[in-house]
Design an enzyme around this catalytic site. Structure first.
Site, short mmCIF file in Angstrom:
data_model
loop_
_atom_site.label_atom_id
_atom_site.label_comp_id
_atom_site.label_asym_id
_atom_site.label_seq_id
_atom_site.Cartn_x
_atom_site.Cartn_y
_atom_site.Cartn_z
N GLY A 58 7.52 -3.02 -1.94
CA GLY A 58 6.97 -1.49 -2.88
C GLY A 58 8.11 -1.40 -2.86
O GLY A 58 7.98 -0.47 -4.11
N LYS B 246 -3.39 3.01 -2.23
CA LYS B 246 -3.24 3.60 -0.43
C LYS B 246 -4.06 3.70 0.21
O LYS B 246 -5.51 3.54 0.10
CB LYS B 246 -2.99 4.87 -1.49
CG LYS B 246 -2.72 6.27 -0.35
CD LYS B 246 -0.53 5.70 -0.01
CE LYS B 246 -0.81 7.24 1.39
NZ LYS B 246 0.64 6.34 1.08
N SER B 247 -3.42 4.12 1.70
CA SER B 247 -4.59 3.88 2.14
C SER B 247 -5.10 5.53 2.59
O SER B 247 -4.75 6.47 2.70
CB SER B 247 -3.97 4.11 4.29
OG SER B 247 -2.76 3.37 4.22
N SER C 1 0.96 -1.04 -0.13
CA SER C 1 -0.26 0.32 -0.03
C SER C 1 0.98 1.19 0.37
O SER C 1 1.88 1.57 0.56
CB SER C 1 -1.15 0.06 1.11
OG SER C 1 -1.71 1.65 1.76
N ASN D 78 10.94 7.51 3.90
CA ASN D 78 9.48 8.13 3.44
C ASN D 78 9.42 8.47 4.33
O ASN D 78 9.04 7.86 5.45
CB ASN D 78 8.79 6.81 2.60
CG ASN D 78 7.84 6.84 3.41
OD1 ASN D 78 6.54 7.58 3.83
ND2 ASN D 78 8.23 5.48 3.64
N CYS E 195 0.76 3.51 10.32
CA CYS E 195 1.72 4.21 8.94
C CYS E 195 2.50 5.31 10.45
O CYS E 195 2.00 5.98 11.90
CB CYS E 195 0.53 5.33 8.60
SG CYS E 195 1.48 6.95 7.85
N MET F 14 6.24 11.09 3.88
CA MET F 14 4.43 10.86 2.96
C MET F 14 3.63 11.20 4.34
O MET F 14 2.64 12.49 3.19
CB MET F 14 4.24 9.66 1.74
CG MET F 14 5.36 8.81 0.96
SD MET F 14 6.24 9.96 0.61
CE MET F 14 5.44 9.94 -0.93
N ASN G 60 -5.11 0.04 7.88
CA ASN G 60 -3.86 0.39 8.22
C ASN G 60 -3.35 1.44 9.86
O ASN G 60 -3.31 2.36 10.24
CB ASN G 60 -3.16 1.48 7.77
CG ASN G 60 -1.52 2.01 7.72
OD1 ASN G 60 -0.91 1.64 8.46
ND2 ASN G 60 -1.23 2.74 6.78
O1 LIG Z 1 2.07 3.33 7.21
C1 LIG Z 1 2.72 3.98 6.01
N1 LIG Z 1 4.26 3.34 6.02
C2 LIG Z 1 4.69 4.39 5.24
O2 LIG Z 1 6.35 3.78 5.57
N2 LIG Z 1 4.28 5.57 4.68
C3 LIG Z 1 2.76 5.89 4.47
C4 LIG Z 1 2.49 7.26 4.37
O3 LIG Z 1 3.52 8.10 4.65
O4 LIG Z 1 2.11 7.81 4.36
N3 LIG Z 1 2.11 5.24 5.56
#
Ligand SMILES: O=C1NC(=O)NC(C(=O)O)N1
Length: 309
Positions: A269, A46-47, A21, A70, A128, A72, A125
């Site tokens: 990923g 994507k979540s 995801s 990351n 994150c 994000m 999820n």
């Molecule tokens: O669950 C997540 N894991 C990650 O490594 N990055 C994303 C995010 O930051 O959106 N979300």
């Protein structure tokens, strides 16, 4: 040819491979690309958060020599966009990933899915690491237990959880004891290794902007952590709870190791981001070559059969 299809929650996936995801799943075009690509089992969205999110300021992703970092911050088009997509007909199964920013969001999102036409799998999820000021829920065992208890008081559709990596055998025991209380279809382990840090020594600066450079680690360097989490949960969870192994997959060898640890499906990923959807044909071919060399004709010949020394 070897049959790589698998079934989770009575949903048949034509291949064991999925995207992790967050990668190749932000838009309809990307999700369609995943579904239409060779050797994919389907797509994980994507979540989705209740509303659309821009996410964290950029730069928020950086490629390392052996992986990625990351932060994000859950950028996404919003829950309605992804619910609409997964509710439509597709050639392969979908997994709807959702991420509330607080517990009430999670409850609200699952009530909406329960009330919707969607009958496929959903993945909550709980891991994150990048929403500024928010914890990784699945590191709070009591909160996770209370959340799952509330959810399963009304939710009857297939549901799995995306977990962060754990690093203590007692934590595996404690988390598995909680998860085994609920009729989960699967767990997806691991999410990125939270809050790593990387530095560019020329500028002496961190490489991503959010959170003073702290971000989730992915890619080859987290494979040993991912394998440990897959094996630990396979050993502890009810067989009815399937496992999507995620983390560090770049080759057929890595897929083989995830399967030896007990993974039912494998998601990719960082390497998918770098290589594109062609990676799934390569992983399939490499896995098939390893199996042929060893005389295995089915994944069942070796799934979960890693041996102690
Ligand atoms: O669950 C997540 N894991 C990650 O490594 N990055 C994303 C995010 O930051 O959106 N979300």
């Amino acid at each position: 040819a070897i049959d790589f299809k698998t079934t989770m929650a009575s949903v048949e996936f034509p291949s064991i491979f999925l995207n992790a995801s967050g990668v190749n799943c932000m838009t309809v075009a990307e999700m369609d690309e995943m579904i239409n690509a060779a050797c994919t089992g389907g797509v994980v969205t994507k979540s989705a958060t209740p509303q659309q999110r821009e996410g964290n300021p950029q730069p928020r992703y950086y490629q390392l020599e052996h992986g990625s970092i990351n932060s994000m911050g859950l950028p996404n088009a919003g829950f309605p966009y992804y619910l609409d997509y997964v509710t439509k007909e597709h050639a392969k199964p979908t997994i709807l990933s959702v991420a509330g920013l607080q517990m009430s969001d999670n409850i609200e999102l699952l009530h909406k899915i329960q009330a919707s036409e969607y009958t496929g799998l959903t993945e909550l999820n709980l891991s994150c690491p990048n929403v500024i000021g928010k914890p990784q829920v699945a590191y709070d065992f009591e909160e996770t237990d209370a959340l799952l208890a509330e959810i399963f008081s009304f939710y009857t559709k297939p549901l799995g959880v995306k977990l962060p990596p754990y690093f203590d055998l007692v934590h595996f025991d404690q988390m598995a004891a909680i998860l085994n209380k609920y009729p989960l279809t699967h767990i997806n382990t691991v999410n990125s290794v939270g809050n790593g840090l990387w530095i560019d020594i020329d500028t002496e600066k961190v490489v991503i902007k959010p959170k003073q450079g702290f971000g989730g680690l992915g890619g080859a360097m987290i494979l040993p952590t991912a394998l440990a989490n897959v094996r630990a949960f396979r050993q502890r969870l009810n067989p009815s709870i399937k496992i999507i192994g995620t983390g560090g997959v770049t080759s057929g060898k890595d897929v083989f190791m995830h399967l030896l640890c007990g993974a039912d499906m494998v998601s990719v990923g960082t390497a998918l981001l770098h290589e594109g959807v062609g990676i799934f044909q390569r992983l399939t071919d490499e896995l098939a070559a390893i199996m042929a060399e060893k005389g295995y004709t089915s994944i069942e010949d070796f799934r979960g059969k890693v041996q102690d020394f």
